[in-house]
Enzyme design. Structure first.
Site, mmCIF file in Angstrom:
data_model
loop_
_atom_site.group_PDB
_atom_site.id
_atom_site.type_symbol
_atom_site.label_atom_id
_atom_site.label_comp_id
_atom_site.label_asym_id
_atom_site.label_seq_id
_atom_site.Cartn_x
_atom_site.Cartn_y
_atom_site.Cartn_z
ATOM 1 N N LYS A 199 0.076 -4.764 10.963
ATOM 2 C CA LYS A 199 0.231 -3.995 9.721
ATOM 3 C C LYS A 199 -0.146 -2.543 9.976
ATOM 4 O O LYS A 199 -1.300 -2.221 10.241
ATOM 5 C CB LYS A 199 -0.645 -4.552 8.603
ATOM 6 C CG LYS A 199 -0.382 -3.863 7.267
ATOM 7 C CD LYS A 199 -1.149 -4.517 6.132
ATOM 8 C CE LYS A 199 -0.772 -3.917 4.788
ATOM 9 N NZ LYS A 199 0.528 -4.334 4.289
ATOM 10 N N GLY B 82 7.609 -7.531 6.710
ATOM 11 C CA GLY B 82 7.034 -7.449 5.372
ATOM 12 C C GLY B 82 6.539 -6.054 5.080
ATOM 13 O O GLY B 82 6.553 -5.168 5.937
ATOM 14 N N PHE C 240 0.398 -0.473 0.776
ATOM 15 C CA PHE C 240 -0.456 0.194 1.745
ATOM 16 C C PHE C 240 0.152 0.299 3.146
ATOM 17 O O PHE C 240 -0.433 0.926 4.020
ATOM 18 C CB PHE C 240 -1.808 -0.520 1.845
ATOM 19 C CG PHE C 240 -2.577 -0.517 0.556
ATOM 20 C CD1 PHE C 240 -2.902 0.667 -0.071
ATOM 21 C CD2 PHE C 240 -2.967 -1.709 -0.039
ATOM 22 C CE1 PHE C 240 -3.602 0.686 -1.262
ATOM 23 C CE2 PHE C 240 -3.665 -1.704 -1.228
ATOM 24 C CZ PHE C 240 -3.986 -0.511 -1.847
ATOM 25 N N GLY C 241 1.300 -0.323 3.361
ATOM 26 C CA GLY C 241 1.908 -0.228 4.681
ATOM 27 C C GLY C 241 2.882 -1.346 4.951
ATOM 28 O O GLY C 241 3.085 -2.237 4.120
ATOM 29 N N GLY D 123 4.207 -3.541 1.773
ATOM 30 C CA GLY D 123 3.486 -3.477 0.518
ATOM 31 C C GLY D 123 3.078 -2.053 0.225
ATOM 32 O O GLY D 123 3.490 -1.109 0.913
ATOM 33 N N ASP E 206 -3.983 -7.755 -4.692
ATOM 34 C CA ASP E 206 -2.528 -7.765 -4.483
ATOM 35 C C ASP E 206 -2.046 -9.175 -4.145
ATOM 36 O O ASP E 206 -1.246 -9.369 -3.233
ATOM 37 C CB ASP E 206 -2.141 -6.777 -3.385
ATOM 38 C CG ASP E 206 -0.644 -6.414 -3.428
ATOM 39 O OD1 ASP E 206 -0.040 -6.525 -4.520
ATOM 40 O OD2 ASP E 206 -0.093 -6.016 -2.393
ATOM 41 N N VAL F 257 4.486 -4.429 7.707
ATOM 42 C CA VAL F 257 4.047 -5.419 8.696
ATOM 43 C C VAL F 257 5.181 -5.661 9.692
ATOM 44 O O VAL F 257 6.341 -5.820 9.300
ATOM 45 C CB VAL F 257 3.648 -6.745 8.029
ATOM 46 C CG1 VAL F 257 3.131 -7.737 9.075
ATOM 47 C CG2 VAL F 257 2.586 -6.505 6.957
#
Length: 356
Positions: A61, A39, A43-44, A41, A181, A46
């Site tokens: 993450k 995954g 901010f970073g 997003g 989010d 996973v």
């Protein structure tokens, strides 16, 4: 306990330390390899981590190097505060890393040695993956318009209620956590399809502790950001309620909001739901549901639309949302929603859907 030369004593897996070395996290994720990525997003990303000693799984993450991080001590304190929070519908944070390493970086046409801080959060690993992975498929091989969603309605309703319970917990902490989010990728499902809100700690880690504030740096996922945040940088608990409304709509109708990743607003999706999801349409899409189930779908769609109002002041608070969902009773539903076979095309829009 078993004895003998061939017997083995079964010991529980040892607890991992809360603060984990970066080299350990590199090892369990195969150096954050693409094959382990599960995954990502704003901010970073996973990654799936496998602890070599006992095979336990972690969701690791790795935060972006340019993420707006607080100072070392603040980060450590906030993360440890988050690790103390426990709720059935919130993903558990089990470890973290804040470690500065020297790296060669390119600057002004040449390489220099610089101190780079690696920030990593480790969560419990949930085997059924994200809501995104489970929601937008159908029971049939071909996605025909009449096909019911792959997740049955009773499970969907349980997921909606669980997400709302988790958000109630986060919003009602002594220092509220505003998620900022909420989206299907950030709702994870355990082995019993119990939903858990993920990435809930990032807003605290990044210093968004006030119940309402403004930011000049708008970071989030297109299609889920509240209009006051998207266009004015305004953050409040009602920002989460807007995103929650879109989640409730997506779960209720089995259709994905914002298929166009370049479209920041969800207004087209919301208007489409308001206009198309009549009582007849609900009964057609959920032909196997009884009166109670059809009523639940109807109320969830109404609730999702209320949450997704443009004006944040008219969105319902999370307590009212939870009370509404918990208050649905079979004896209140009798004769309110006819079965699919008796739905007339003349029944019009669901109560509360039609624009005034």
């Amino acid at each position: 306990m078993a004895t003998g030369s061939n017997s083995q004593e079964i010991r529980p897996s040892p607890e991992l330390p809360k603060q984990l070395p970066f080299d350990f996290l590199k090892k369990i994720t195969n150096d954050f390899s693409a094959e382990r990525k599960i995954g990502g997003g704003p901010f970073g990303n996973v990654y799936k981590g496998v602890v070599p000693d006992d095979g336990r799984l972690l969701a690791v993450k790795k935060l972006q190097e340019n993420a707006p991080m607080p100072p070392d001590k603040t980060f450590n304190n906030e993360v440890q505060n988050i690790m103390a929070l426990k709720h059935e519908n919130v993903v558990e944070l089990v470890g973290f890393c804040w470690e500065t390493q020297k790296k060669l970086v390119q600057f002004d046409g040449r390489y220099i040695q610089a101190d780079i801080t690696e920030s990593v959060l480790c969560y419990e690993y949930l085997p059924n993956g994200s809501l995104q992975q489970n929601l937008f498929v159908t029971k049939t091989a071909e996605a025909v318009p009449s096909a019911e969603p792959a997740i049955d309605w009773s499970t969907r309703f349980k997921i909606i209620k669980g997400i709302c319970q988790g958000l109630l917990f986060l919003h009602k902490l002594d220092i509220p956590i505003i998620h900022m989010d909420l989206k299907p990728e950030n709702i994870l499902l355990d082995e019993n399809m119990v939903p858990k809100i993920a990435d809930f700690g990032l807003s605290r880690v990044f210093g968004q502790e006030q119940t309402r504030l403004y930011t000049q740096t708008v970071v989030g996922s297109y299609g889920y950001m509240a209009p006051e945040y998207l266009y004015r940088g305004e953050i409040s608990a009602q920002s989460d309620i807007y995103s929650l409304g879109l989640l409730i709509l997506e779960i209720s109708i089995g259709e994905q909001n914002c298929k166009d990743k370049n479209q920041p607003s969800a207004r087209n999706f919301i208007d489409k739901v308001r206009e198309e999801w009549t009582l007849e349409h609900i009964a057609s899409k959920y032909a196997s549901l009884d009166t109670e189930g059809l009523h639940q779908v109807k109320i969830c769609i109404e609730l999702g639309l209320k949450c997704a109002e443009i004006d944040r002041r008219v969105r319902p608070p999370i307590e009212e949302i939870v009370d509404t969902l918990n208050g649905l009773r079979a004896n209140e539903m009798a004769n309110e929603v006819p079965h699919a076979s008796s739905v007339s095309k003349k029944m019009g829009f669901l109560g509360g859907f039609k624009k005034k």
